[in-house]
Design an enzyme around this catalytic site. Structure first.
Site, mmCIF file in Angstrom:
data_model
loop_
_atom_site.group_PDB
_atom_site.id
_atom_site.type_symbol
_atom_site.label_atom_id
_atom_site.label_comp_id
_atom_site.label_asym_id
_atom_site.label_seq_id
_atom_site.Cartn_x
_atom_site.Cartn_y
_atom_site.Cartn_z
ATOM 1 C CG ASP A 62 -43.032 19.715 27.821
ATOM 2 O OD1 ASP A 62 -43.894 20.494 27.376
ATOM 3 O OD2 ASP A 62 -43.084 18.490 27.652
ATOM 4 C CG HIS A 63 -43.699 24.946 24.257
ATOM 5 N ND1 HIS A 63 -43.459 23.803 23.548
ATOM 6 C CD2 HIS A 63 -44.792 25.514 23.696
ATOM 7 C CE1 HIS A 63 -44.370 23.696 22.598
ATOM 8 N NE2 HIS A 63 -45.189 24.720 22.652
ATOM 9 C CG HIS B 102 -45.633 19.170 24.155
ATOM 10 N ND1 HIS B 102 -44.558 19.702 24.807
ATOM 11 C CD2 HIS B 102 -45.425 19.421 22.839
ATOM 12 C CE1 HIS B 102 -43.740 20.266 23.923
ATOM 13 N NE2 HIS B 102 -44.239 20.099 22.710
ATOM 14 N NE ARG C 61 -64.202 16.721 24.981
ATOM 15 C CZ ARG C 61 -65.087 17.714 24.809
ATOM 16 N NH1 ARG C 61 -66.284 17.619 25.331
ATOM 17 N NH2 ARG C 61 -64.765 18.779 24.110
HETATM 18 C C1 BG6 Z 1 -43.528 21.485 19.373
HETATM 19 C C2 BG6 Z 1 -43.597 20.456 18.285
HETATM 20 O O1 BG6 Z 1 -42.909 20.944 20.501
HETATM 21 O O2 BG6 Z 1 -44.833 21.900 19.705
HETATM 22 C C3 BG6 Z 1 -44.327 20.994 17.066
HETATM 23 O O3 BG6 Z 1 -42.281 20.052 17.925
HETATM 24 C C4 BG6 Z 1 -45.663 21.563 17.476
HETATM 25 O O4 BG6 Z 1 -44.505 19.978 16.101
HETATM 26 C C5 BG6 Z 1 -45.530 22.507 18.656
HETATM 27 O O5 BG6 Z 1 -46.204 22.237 16.355
HETATM 28 C C6 BG6 Z 1 -46.893 22.949 19.170
HETATM 29 O O6 BG6 Z 1 -46.744 23.960 20.116
HETATM 30 P P1 BG6 Z 1 -47.922 24.985 20.374
HETATM 31 O O7 BG6 Z 1 -47.426 25.834 21.474
HETATM 32 O O8 BG6 Z 1 -48.137 25.713 19.082
HETATM 33 O O9 BG6 Z 1 -49.119 24.174 20.739
#
Ligand code: BG6
Length: 485
Positions: A181-182, A244, A346
């Site tokens: 989950d980046h 996220h 926030r």
């Molecule tokens: C991805 C989504 O996981 O995260 C995209 O599928 C989104 O829709 C992106 O644009 C946003 O990532 P970041 O790192 O640009 O906030």
């Protein structure tokens, strides 16, 4: 850690994720000296292309300034150990071919017997399972460590997620699997743990006694242009909230882990998520953007069904039934095609006792995840001079002013490095996913029209702050706007 004799295999090497994120991150790590010595990268995808074409594609998002001679040199080196081989995702012989390529061209030249392989699946979900299976059967190294990196979507609801995870588990152990989950690789998300637990000044007021409400917000200034077909199947909740934003929420609210080890941290995250009941329909606001200011609406995209009710904006309120958080609303909201790019947390504190003060602003702690990483605390101070009135002001830690020499790493750089090192702390464990889906599955089924007629999202103009209903939605949960000066 995977040190010497490591091959990184990028599956889906010709795709968007690989080009935009995976390869730039691999190059970034190489440049900073964090890739294993003598590393080799092998790209694999269906598209037939020669090395020149492949190198052009994987470097198209790597930025190097014109006067950066060292960067250019590093990039040439990077290309020299990056190979490409094409093949299908569903047939054994193609993977055998991939394996032979790795053995003949790379591993047969190793001095020692150890052979480590890291597989990065930058692939559409429809081929996760066959690829994971073929990699295990045809490309698994018997003389070293194997790791596999996968990324969402992990199913579409609780049941499909369980099926997917179950199938992957037949071939790869939890220890070998790294689910990205980046957001967990972002600097300010990682910082939450330290902010909370390394500061008595913050941790003592971190509960229902001091905090009125919390908002976790994701805003993007562009629509689903070009990705409409994919997006329509998922919607903003599956795209952003369920993964996220919920990850951010769990780190923000979990109890202090016994240690920084991956299992201790994830145990606490799962524990707090289990105290959250499924989201109620009445705690949900859904929106879809419409054309405005010369920009197209969501439904104007040819790849989107003309009558789609897929939400491109959602605000949902979650409740945590434990002694620390009972009664505190956590509002998760995310939208595409809004007025700005911003991701922030926030935390709004409660009112001070009235009496000596009237109309005084609340304290707010804001953690800005992007852009321009920052932590700032809104507090009241005496108006300087010969009067005792309080005015709201800010204590501001903006990273680019405070840490002028530091380059904040990209999320994917941080995560690929963690995977090479075998550290699971910032990856999603199987049971975390399970609880995350439990929280969201009922409203998702409602939105998908599986529980009666699907709700119709309210329209909002492209480039706006979101649905006009948003302000009253938020104030319903006790959020108060700062008193204007
Ligand atoms: C991805 C989504 O996981 O995260 C995209 O599928 C989104 O829709 C992106 O644009 C946003 O990532 P970041 O790192 O640009 O906030």
């Amino acid at each position: 850690a995977l040190k010497d004799n490591t091959v990184i295999v990028v599956l889906g090497a010709s795709g968007d994720l690989a080009k935009k994120k995976t390869y730039p991150a691999l190059f970034g790590l190489y440049r900073m000296g964090f890739l294993p010595r003598d590393v080799h990268i092998v790209g694999y995808a269906r598209t037939k292309m020669d090395d020149a074409e492949y190198h052009k594609r994987i470097t198209s998002y790597i930025k190097i300034a014109d006067n950066d001679a060292e960067g250019k040199e590093k990039l040439e080196e990077f290309k020299k150990f990056s190979f490409y081989i094409s093949g299908g995702y569903e047939d054994g012989p193609s993977f055998e071919n991939l394996n032979n390529f790795i053995v003949d061209n790379i591993e047969s030249k190793y001095q020692s017997k150890e052979r480590n392989r890291l597989f990065y699946l930058a692939l559409p979900p429809s081929v996760f399972i066959p690829v994971a299976q073929h990699l295990k059967e045809q490309c698994y190294s018997k003389d070293g460590k194997n790791r596999i990196i996968v990324e969402k979507p992990f199913g579409k609801d609780l049941e499909s997620c369980r099926q997917l995870l179950g199938s992957l588990k037949q071939h790869w152990t939890e220890d070998e699997t790294f689910r990205i989950d980046h957001y967990l690789g972002k600097e300010m998300v990682k910082n939450i743990l330290v902010l909370r637990f390394a500061n008595v000044a913050l941790s003592s007021g971190w509960d229902k006694n001091s905090i009125s409400n919390v908002q976790i917000t994701f805003k993007e200034p562009f629509g689903t242009e070009g990705r409409g077909g994919y997006f329509d199947e998922f919607g903003i909740i599956r795209d952003i909230l369920q993964n996220h934003l919920l990850q951010v929420l769990s780190i923000l609210t979990m109890e202090r882990p016994v240690s920084f080890s991956a299992e201790d941290i994830r145990d606490e995250k799962v524990k707090v998520l289990r105290a959250i009941p499924p989201i109620e329909r009445s705690d949900t606001l859904l929106g879809q953007y419409v054309a405005a200011n010369g920009k197209p609406g969501y439904l104007d995209d040819d790849t989107v069904p003309h009558n789609s009710v897929c939400p491109t904006f959602a605000a949902t309120t979650l409740w945590i039934h434990n002694p620390r958080w009972e009664g505190v609303p956590f509002i998760l909201k995310a939208g595409k095609a809004l007025n700005e790019a911003k991701v922030e947390v926030r935390i709004q504190f409660k009112d001070v006792t009235q009496g000596i003060f009237k109309d005084i602003s609340r304290n707010e702690l804001v953690i800005r995840i992007q852009p321009s990483e920052a932590v700032y605390l809104k507090l009241n101070t005496k108006t300087p001079g010969l009067n005792t009135r309080a005015i709201p002001t800010e204590m501001d830690l903006t990273y680019k002013r405070r840490f002028t020499e530091i380059k904040i790493p990209e999320a994917y750089e941080a995560l690929i490095l963690d995977a090479l090192r075998g550290d699971h702390s910032n990856f999603v464990r199987d049971d975390e996913l399970d609880v995350a889906w439990k929280i969201f599955t009922p409203i998702l089924h409602w939105i998908d029209g599986k529980a009666g007629p699907a709700p119709k999202p309210v329209p909002y103009p492209y480039g706006s702050r979101g649905p006009k209903e948003l302000d009253s939605f938020i104030s319903k949960y006790g959020f108060k706007r700062t008193v204007a000066e």
